[in-house]
Design a protein around this motif. Structure first.
Motif, short mmCIF file in Angstrom:
data_model
loop_
_atom_site.label_atom_id
_atom_site.label_comp_id
_atom_site.label_asym_id
_atom_site.label_seq_id
_atom_site.Cartn_x
_atom_site.Cartn_y
_atom_site.Cartn_z
N GLN A 13 15.62 41.59 22.28
CA GLN A 13 16.82 41.32 22.68
C GLN A 13 17.32 42.66 23.53
N ARG A 14 18.00 41.98 24.79
CA ARG A 14 18.49 43.03 25.75
C ARG A 14 19.81 42.51 26.16
N LYS A 15 20.58 43.55 26.52
CA LYS A 15 21.88 43.37 26.98
C LYS A 15 21.88 43.90 28.66
N LEU A 16 22.06 42.79 29.33
CA LEU A 16 22.25 43.16 30.85
C LEU A 16 23.53 42.98 31.32
N VAL A 17 24.17 43.92 32.05
CA VAL A 17 25.36 43.83 32.76
C VAL A 17 25.43 43.74 34.24
N PHE A 18 26.02 42.71 34.79
CA PHE A 18 25.96 42.49 36.32
C PHE A 18 27.71 43.09 36.39
N SER A 19 27.74 44.01 37.27
CA SER A 19 29.19 44.42 37.57
C SER A 19 29.78 43.41 38.57
N GLY A 20 28.95 42.52 39.26
CA GLY A 20 29.81 41.78 40.29
C GLY A 20 30.24 42.79 41.55
N ASP A 21 31.45 42.53 42.13
CA ASP A 21 32.04 43.07 43.09
C ASP A 21 33.32 43.77 41.98
N LEU A 22 33.21 45.08 42.04
CA LEU A 22 34.52 45.71 41.30
C LEU A 22 35.59 46.16 42.17
N GLY A 23 36.75 45.95 41.80
CA GLY A 23 37.81 46.25 42.61
C GLY A 23 38.42 47.85 42.64
N GLN A 24 39.26 48.13 43.24
CA GLN A 24 39.90 49.39 43.32
C GLN A 24 40.98 49.57 42.45
N PRO A 25 40.83 50.45 41.25
CA PRO A 25 42.17 50.52 40.45
C PRO A 25 43.30 50.70 41.14
N GLY A 26 44.41 50.24 40.71
CA GLY A 26 45.70 50.39 41.30
C GLY A 26 46.28 49.86 42.33
N ARG A 27 45.18 48.51 42.79
CA ARG A 27 45.70 47.81 43.91
C ARG A 27 46.69 46.72 43.63
N PRO A 28 47.22 46.23 44.66
CA PRO A 28 48.19 45.12 44.56
C PRO A 28 47.45 43.77 43.93
N ILE A 29 48.12 43.20 43.13
CA ILE A 29 47.98 41.67 42.61
C ILE A 29 46.98 41.86 41.34
N VAL A 30 45.86 41.94 41.82
CA VAL A 30 44.76 41.86 40.38
C VAL A 30 44.78 43.08 39.62
N ARG A 31 44.35 42.80 38.39
CA ARG A 31 44.28 43.67 37.33
C ARG A 31 43.01 44.87 37.62
N ASN A 32 42.98 45.84 36.97
CA ASN A 32 42.21 46.77 37.00
C ASN A 32 40.74 46.24 36.44
N PRO A 33 39.79 46.69 36.96
CA PRO A 33 38.35 46.26 36.27
C PRO A 33 38.32 46.78 34.82
#
Length: 467
Positions: free
Chosen positions: A182-202
């Protein structure tokens, strides 16, 4: 268990990764290549696997460089489900149909040119996909809630975590079973910059056996948001009030346009900006904005406040979404006092090209670049300071001022990426740096190795590794 780097390895666009185990084969992302003369040829290239043999596709978010080849994949025989967050599923209904319309329009234009005896690239002989094929693909999309376990297969369980990049963007946590392992794989995708307008932090991730992390801005820091806002205010005020020109903003219809609207409303409300006429010249942006309002519970406090009041605008700010081609063309008769936001964000397609054509040569105007510009794109040439550019088959002198407002990027910068990596309780067994131009990805891999002591490298497109 094998991982195949199909795209976005030592390059920024074309995100696509193939995972194979005994009796299982699936993709993470299926993105379009953008920028440069080779992009269309790569989009038309043969798949590295038979699409009919894929079990499913996992999608990190709706941007075309992550989703844009899905209709072609389905047209070539893929019949399985495409899993994405519910907001991403809604956004795909806009993004993929718009992409297909552009494909059909560009292909038809090339055929007309060929009919008049003009030479065109050989790759353009084939249509990438049609609107009908994009509509058929959408029937395979299934929406998934954040933070809810998805049994994508008897040997695969997936969690979608908020990546803070755009509405619906996700980090993927995959638990894979292959025989007795068993393996755990993580794909970050595109990460946002913390503190930016509208979206929540990663969301922070604590553990992975194998990690793929993006590196779009892994070689630089964004300007602090306060300085970015100061610069934006200075450019707009100077252009509209003193120089009596227009401000032209190439912006992605998804994400950046909505952030700009909230920011402009806040700055006008606080008195930092003069009265403004803002034209959002993108039917797609209008649809995306409506979807954003429907999913406002997934936004941060600023985003929820703006859309929770029915997109209430302060006095002195007028926002108009244009729909028809005639409305778009009418904007080119406005010589002063307008802010025009139009796609595409890298200036290589869409209505922005026409607004640049009418304003690039005017020294009283300003071009404001608010997002990443890939190599080979018109946007990148403007950022690089070229004074003559080719646009819509003609050469144009660049007399307007060009401003890069980097602090509004939807991508995490170097320190934000490192900060997210430090959230892991222990180093992954192997980390792969992806989704960054070659020098950036290689440099960021070295920095992670030096600062965190991790086992890390930046793979090449086409590379296959055993997990």
């Amino acid at each position: 268990m094998r991982l195949h780097f199909v795209g976005a390895a030592q390059e920024v666009t074309g995100s696509c990764y193939l995972i194979e185990t005994e009796g299982l084969r699936f993709l993470v992302d299926c993105g379009m290549h953008q920028g440069g003369r080779e992009a269309q040829g790569r989009n038309l290239a043969r798949w590295p696997m038979d699409p009919r043999t894929l079990d499913f596709v996992l999608l990190t978010h709706a941007h075309i460089d992550h989703s844009g080849l899905l209709p072609r994949l389905c047209a070539h025989g893929f019949k399985g489900p495409i899993y994405a967050t519910r907001a991403t599923a809604d956004l795909l209904s806009v993004m993929l149909l718009d992409s297909a319309f552009i494909q059909e329009s560009d292909w038809a234009r090339q055929q007309r040119r060929r009919g008049h005896g003009r030479r065109t690239p050989r790759a353009d002989n084939e249509l990438l996909y049609t609107v009908a094929q994009a509509q058929a693909c959408l029937a395979q999309v299934q929406g998934v809630d954040y933070d809810t376990a998805l049994p994508a297969h008897k040997d695969v369980r997936v969690h979608f975590r908020d990546a803070g990049h755009i509405l619906g963007s996700a980090i993927l946590e995959l638990e894979l079973r292959d025989g007795g392992r068993q393996r755990k794989l993580v794909f970050s995708g595109d990460l946002g910059q913390p503190g930016r307008p509208i979206v929540r932090n990663p969301v922070a991730i604590e553990q992975a056996d194998v990690l793929l992390v993006e590196s779009t801005y892994g070689d630089r820091l964004h300007r602090p948001l306060e300085e970015t806002v100061d610069e934006l205010c200075a450019v707009i005020d100077d252009t509209l009030s003193r120089r009596q020109g227009n401000v032209i903003v190439p912006a992605f219809a998804l994400g950046r346009t909505q952030e700009l609207l909230v920011l402009l409303a806040q700055l006008r409300q606080s008195g930092r900006l003069p009265p403004m006429q803002v034209f959002v010249d993108s039917p797609m942006a209008d649809k995306v904005t409506a979807i954003t309002a429907r999913h406002r519970d997934e936004l941060d406090a600023d985003g929820q406040a703006f859309w929770g009041t029915g997109r209430h605008l302060p006095p002195g700010l007028q926002v108009r979404f244009t729909q028809s081609v005639e409305e778009s063309m009418a904007l080119n008769r406005i010589k002063a006092g307008a802010i025009v936001i139009a796609a595409s964000g890298m200036c290589d397609a869409g209505r922005i090209r026409h607004h640049l054509r009418h304003n690039l040569g005017r020294p009283e105007c300003a071009i404001v670049i608010v997002g990443f510009q890939a190599e080979g794109t018109l946007g990148r040439r403007l950022v690089n300071g070229e004074r003559r550019v080719r646009l819509l088959g003609e050469e144009h002198r660049v007399r307007a001022s060009v401003h890069t407002i980097g602090g509004l990027s939807a991508h995490a910068d170097r320190d934000a990426l490192l900060g997210w990596l430090r959230g892991f309780k222990k180093p992954p067994r192997q980390t792969y740096v992806v989704h960054g131009e070659a020098a950036t990805a290689l440099g960021f891999a070295e920095r992670v190795k030096a600062e965190l002591g991790w086992r890390v490298r930046a793979p090449l497109v086409g590379e296959v590794v055993e997990l």
